[in-house]
Design a protein around this motif. Sequence first.
Motif, mmCIF file in Angstrom:
data_model
loop_
_atom_site.group_PDB
_atom_site.id
_atom_site.type_symbol
_atom_site.label_atom_id
_atom_site.label_comp_id
_atom_site.label_asym_id
_atom_site.label_seq_id
_atom_site.Cartn_x
_atom_site.Cartn_y
_atom_site.Cartn_z
ATOM 1 N N GLU A 37 49.352 102.767 -82.480
ATOM 2 C CA GLU A 37 50.112 102.618 -81.240
ATOM 3 C C GLU A 37 51.481 103.281 -81.401
ATOM 4 O O GLU A 37 52.090 103.234 -82.462
ATOM 5 N N ASP A 38 51.970 103.874 -80.329
ATOM 6 C CA ASP A 38 53.288 104.497 -80.324
ATOM 7 C C ASP A 38 54.331 103.423 -80.019
ATOM 8 O O ASP A 38 54.357 102.887 -78.912
ATOM 9 N N PRO A 39 55.194 103.089 -80.982
ATOM 10 C CA PRO A 39 56.155 102.012 -80.747
ATOM 11 C C PRO A 39 57.214 102.337 -79.705
ATOM 12 O O PRO A 39 57.939 101.453 -79.256
ATOM 13 N N SER A 40 57.298 103.596 -79.273
ATOM 14 C CA SER A 40 58.304 103.948 -78.268
ATOM 15 C C SER A 40 57.839 103.653 -76.843
ATOM 16 O O SER A 40 58.644 103.701 -75.915
ATOM 17 N N HIS A 41 56.554 103.344 -76.652
ATOM 18 C CA HIS A 41 56.073 103.003 -75.312
ATOM 19 C C HIS A 41 56.707 101.701 -74.850
ATOM 20 O O HIS A 41 56.752 100.731 -75.601
ATOM 21 N N GLN A 42 57.140 101.680 -73.619
ATOM 22 C CA GLN A 42 57.863 100.515 -73.115
ATOM 23 C C GLN A 42 57.115 99.755 -72.022
ATOM 24 O O GLN A 42 57.613 98.753 -71.535
ATOM 25 N N ASP A 43 55.917 100.216 -71.620
ATOM 26 C CA ASP A 43 55.210 99.504 -70.556
ATOM 27 C C ASP A 43 54.685 98.173 -71.093
ATOM 28 O O ASP A 43 54.557 97.953 -72.299
ATOM 29 N N VAL A 45 51.754 96.564 -71.070
ATOM 30 C CA VAL A 45 50.496 96.509 -71.820
ATOM 31 C C VAL A 45 50.690 97.029 -73.242
ATOM 32 O O VAL A 45 50.221 96.416 -74.212
ATOM 33 N N SER A 46 51.397 98.138 -73.397
ATOM 34 C CA SER A 46 51.635 98.692 -74.735
ATOM 35 C C SER A 46 52.430 97.725 -75.594
ATOM 36 O O SER A 46 52.144 97.548 -76.780
ATOM 37 N N ARG A 47 53.441 97.100 -75.005
ATOM 38 C CA ARG A 47 54.243 96.123 -75.751
ATOM 39 C C ARG A 47 53.384 94.932 -76.177
ATOM 40 O O ARG A 47 53.520 94.418 -77.284
ATOM 41 N N LEU A 48 52.491 94.494 -75.287
ATOM 42 C CA LEU A 48 51.610 93.368 -75.600
ATOM 43 C C LEU A 48 50.684 93.711 -76.771
ATOM 44 O O LEU A 48 50.496 92.903 -77.691
ATOM 45 N N VAL A 49 50.123 94.925 -76.759
ATOM 46 C CA VAL A 49 49.249 95.369 -77.857
ATOM 47 C C VAL A 49 50.042 95.434 -79.164
ATOM 48 O O VAL A 49 49.590 94.955 -80.216
ATOM 49 N N LEU A 55 51.641 90.460 -84.875
ATOM 50 C CA LEU A 55 51.285 89.082 -85.217
ATOM 51 C C LEU A 55 50.114 89.047 -86.199
ATOM 52 O O LEU A 55 50.139 88.322 -87.198
ATOM 53 N N ARG A 56 49.105 89.866 -85.927
ATOM 54 C CA ARG A 56 47.953 89.943 -86.840
ATOM 55 C C ARG A 56 48.391 90.377 -88.233
ATOM 56 O O ARG A 56 48.032 89.765 -89.234
ATOM 57 N N ASP A 57 49.199 91.445 -88.302
ATOM 58 C CA ASP A 57 49.646 91.946 -89.599
ATOM 59 C C ASP A 57 50.512 90.918 -90.324
ATOM 60 O O ASP A 57 50.376 90.719 -91.536
ATOM 61 N N SER A 58 51.382 90.258 -89.596
ATOM 62 C CA SER A 58 52.242 89.235 -90.206
ATOM 63 C C SER A 58 51.417 88.096 -90.771
ATOM 64 O O SER A 58 51.679 87.614 -91.878
ATOM 65 N N THR A 59 50.420 87.665 -90.029
ATOM 66 C CA THR A 59 49.553 86.580 -90.485
ATOM 67 C C THR A 59 48.816 86.979 -91.751
ATOM 68 O O THR A 59 48.710 86.193 -92.702
ATOM 69 N N MET A 60 48.319 88.197 -91.786
ATOM 70 C CA MET A 60 47.590 88.657 -92.972
ATOM 71 C C MET A 60 48.521 88.748 -94.185
ATOM 72 O O MET A 60 48.152 88.340 -95.290
ATOM 73 N N ILE A 61 49.728 89.262 -93.975
ATOM 74 C CA ILE A 61 50.675 89.388 -95.083
ATOM 75 C C ILE A 61 51.068 88.009 -95.609
ATOM 76 O O ILE A 61 51.124 87.788 -96.821
ATOM 77 N N LEU A 62 51.335 87.067 -94.697
ATOM 78 C CA LEU A 62 51.680 85.710 -95.133
ATOM 79 C C LEU A 62 50.518 85.041 -95.869
ATOM 80 O O LEU A 62 50.718 84.181 -96.720
ATOM 81 N N GLY A 63 49.304 85.436 -95.543
ATOM 82 C CA GLY A 63 48.119 84.930 -96.237
ATOM 83 C C GLY A 63 47.792 85.720 -97.487
ATOM 84 O O GLY A 63 46.708 85.589 -98.040
#
Length: 85
Positions: A37-43, A45-49, A55-63
């Motif tokens: 994903e391009d982090p510069s997108h501001q719409d 839906v892109s922000r939600l993705v 969140l997924r990556d953070s959860t995996m790293i904490l685990g």
Amino acid sequence: LGSVEHFAAHFQIGLLRRLHGLIRPGGWLMFIGKEPEDPSHQDHVSRLVLDAEALRDSTMILGRQRPYREMPLWWVEQELHSVGF
């Protein structure tokens, strides 16, 4: 290739080399993937993705697991070419 990082860190190119030796001449190799994903997108839906992926990556790293990574198309094409595809 991104999920390879989760199970065998830094083995993406090794996997491509291995696959090259396993595919018969004239055979096919198909990749289905997702561009990072391009982090510069501001719409919205892109922000939600991006937030869901963070969140997924953070959860995996904490685990104490390796997160999945997406590989850009240009990288995949370059590496496929370099191993002989």
